[in-house]
Structure formats: C-alpha cells, structure tokens
Design a protein around this motif. Structure first.
Motif, PDB file in Angstrom:
ATOM      1  N   LEU A 191     -13.687  35.326  -8.172  1.00 19.90           N
ATOM      2  CA  LEU A 191     -14.780  34.823  -7.334  1.00 19.90           C
ATOM      3  C   LEU A 191     -14.942  35.644  -6.061  1.00 19.90           C
ATOM      4  O   LEU A 191     -16.050  35.924  -5.628  1.00 19.90           O
ATOM      5  N   LEU A 192     -13.827  36.059  -5.457  1.00 17.91           N
ATOM      6  CA  LEU A 192     -13.850  36.744  -4.160  1.00 17.91           C
ATOM      7  C   LEU A 192     -13.791  38.251  -4.241  1.00 17.91           C
ATOM      8  O   LEU A 192     -14.047  38.912  -3.234  1.00 17.91           O
ATOM      9  N   ARG A 193     -13.388  38.780  -5.351  1.00 19.87           N
ATOM     10  CA  ARG A 193     -13.175  40.212  -5.521  1.00 19.87           C
ATOM     11  C   ARG A 193     -12.068  40.720  -4.597  1.00 19.87           C
ATOM     12  O   ARG A 193     -10.968  40.889  -5.009  1.00 19.87           O
ATOM     13  N   GLU A 194     -12.365  40.965  -3.312  1.00 18.25           N
ATOM     14  CA  GLU A 194     -11.379  41.501  -2.367  1.00 18.25           C
ATOM     15  C   GLU A 194     -11.180  40.486  -1.247  1.00 18.25           C
ATOM     16  O   GLU A 194     -11.946  40.456  -0.294  1.00 18.25           O
ATOM     17  N   ALA A 195     -10.145  39.682  -1.341  1.00 17.13           N
ATOM     18  CA  ALA A 195      -9.931  38.610  -0.366  1.00 17.13           C
ATOM     19  C   ALA A 195      -9.751  39.136   1.049  1.00 17.13           C
ATOM     20  O   ALA A 195     -10.126  38.484   2.010  1.00 17.13           O
ATOM     21  N   GLY A 196      -9.222  40.329   1.221  1.00 18.46           N
ATOM     22  CA  GLY A 196      -8.983  40.874   2.552  1.00 18.46           C
ATOM     23  C   GLY A 196     -10.209  41.484   3.210  1.00 18.46           C
ATOM     24  O   GLY A 196     -10.156  41.877   4.377  1.00 18.46           O
ATOM     25  N   ALA A 197     -11.321  41.580   2.497  1.00 19.26           N
ATOM     26  CA  ALA A 197     -12.503  42.256   3.031  1.00 19.26           C
ATOM     27  C   ALA A 197     -13.472  41.322   3.755  1.00 19.26           C
ATOM     28  O   ALA A 197     -14.457  41.779   4.324  1.00 19.26           O
ATOM     29  N   TYR A 198     -13.193  40.031   3.768  1.00 17.25           N
ATOM     30  CA  TYR A 198     -14.102  39.071   4.383  1.00 17.25           C
ATOM     31  C   TYR A 198     -13.679  38.804   5.825  1.00 17.25           C
ATOM     32  O   TYR A 198     -12.497  38.733   6.140  1.00 17.25           O
ATOM     33  N   ASP A 199     -14.675  38.640   6.691  1.00 12.59           N
ATOM     34  CA  ASP A 199     -14.400  38.356   8.098  1.00 12.59           C
ATOM     35  C   ASP A 199     -13.943  36.914   8.265  1.00 12.59           C
ATOM     36  O   ASP A 199     -14.376  36.026   7.532  1.00 12.59           O
TER      37      ASP A 199
END
Length: 171
Positions: free
Chosen positions: A34-42
């Motif tokens: 669902l999120l693809r890259e969890a670390g890329a979101y602010d």
C-alpha cells in the motif's frame, strides 16, 4: 460428517502466538504494498488515496525511526455531529522484524466510543488477534480496490504482475 467436523474444529480452535505473528507478518507485507516506500512520506501530513467508486483512504505518518514507523489509516465520514474517522486504525511497523501491529483503533462501525489501545491496556491474545485480523482483511480489501500511496515527488509506477510471474514459475 466431514463438514461438521471441520466446522467444529474451526469453532474450537484457540488462537496462539504463532497465529498472531503470522497476521503481523501479513499486515506488514500488505502495508508495504500500500505504501511502497514507508520512509519517503513526510511526518504530520495527511495523504489521500483516491480510487473511482471507492471511499478515499487517508494516511497519516505519526513518527518514524530507523526500526519503526507509526501511522494511521482511516476513512472520513460525516454525520449530524460533523466529520469523523472510521475505523481510525493506528499501526506500528517494525521494519527490522518485518511485522505490523495494530496499537490503537477507534470508531469502528461508526461508534465514536469504540476504542482499542494496546499501549495503555493489556489485552488477551484473542483480542489482539481479532483487531489485527480486522486490519489484515481491511488491507486486502483496500488493495483489491486499487488503493496505493505514492511518495511525494514520485510518479505512480505500476505494480508487478505477481500472478503472471507466479504462473510462469509453475509449469
């Protein structure tokens, strides 16, 4: 007779820690889809996944560290008292263990007083299993509808065709 025996076994089945851990694992996999890259979101920003003929899915990242990410997933509903989130599920992803656990849930089925908070209360294994199984089913539903969150500044890349890849491996 076989059907009755199977139903009896399922009804009498006691959930154990290995069942719960399997659900945590599945939830982590589905959240990563669902999120693809969890670390890329602010942090402290609400993201919205919009799919035709489906409710908008809202994502909010509360905190992120090297080993964990805490987020909320919800829909927004409105009634005579105003707008409210439901099911309003807070999840902690454990990246090193590749697990995801429901740590809080409120407002299930439109009830504003329904609350589950693992950080403040001790729950039975069955109650934890129930809440995390709900998340597992809901994430599967959201993914089947086509919900995906794309990190800021990235285009929405197509997901791999897992069925095609798997069928090519099995001859």
């Amino acid at each position: 007779m076989l059907v009755t025996d199977t139903k009896t076994r399922l009804r009498d089945h006691q959930n154990d820690l290995s069942d719960l851990m399997a659900i945590y694992e599945c939830n982590y996999i589905r959240l990563r889809q669902l999120l693809r890259e969890a670390g890329a979101y602010d942090l402290d920003v609400t993201y919205v996944s919009q799919v035709p003929r489906a409710l908008d899915l809202h994502l909010y990242i509360h905190e992120r560290s090297r080993y964990t990410t805490t987020l909320t997933l919800t829909y927004l509903f409105a009634d005579e008292q105003g707008e409210f989130p439901a099911p309003d599920i807070r999840v902690r992803l454990y990246h090193d263990a590749r697990l995801a656990e429901v740590i809080a849930c409120g407002r299930r089925r439109g009830r504003r007083d329904a609350v589950y908070d693992r950080m403040r209360n001790r729950y039975s294994l069955d109650r934890k299993w129930y809440m995390n199984r709900f998340l597992q089913k809901w994430l599967g539903y959201c993914l089947r509808q086509g919900h995906r969150f794309t990190p800021p500044g990235q285009t929405d890349a197509p997901l791999p065709d897992w069925e095609g890849l798997l069928s090519g491996m099995v001859r």
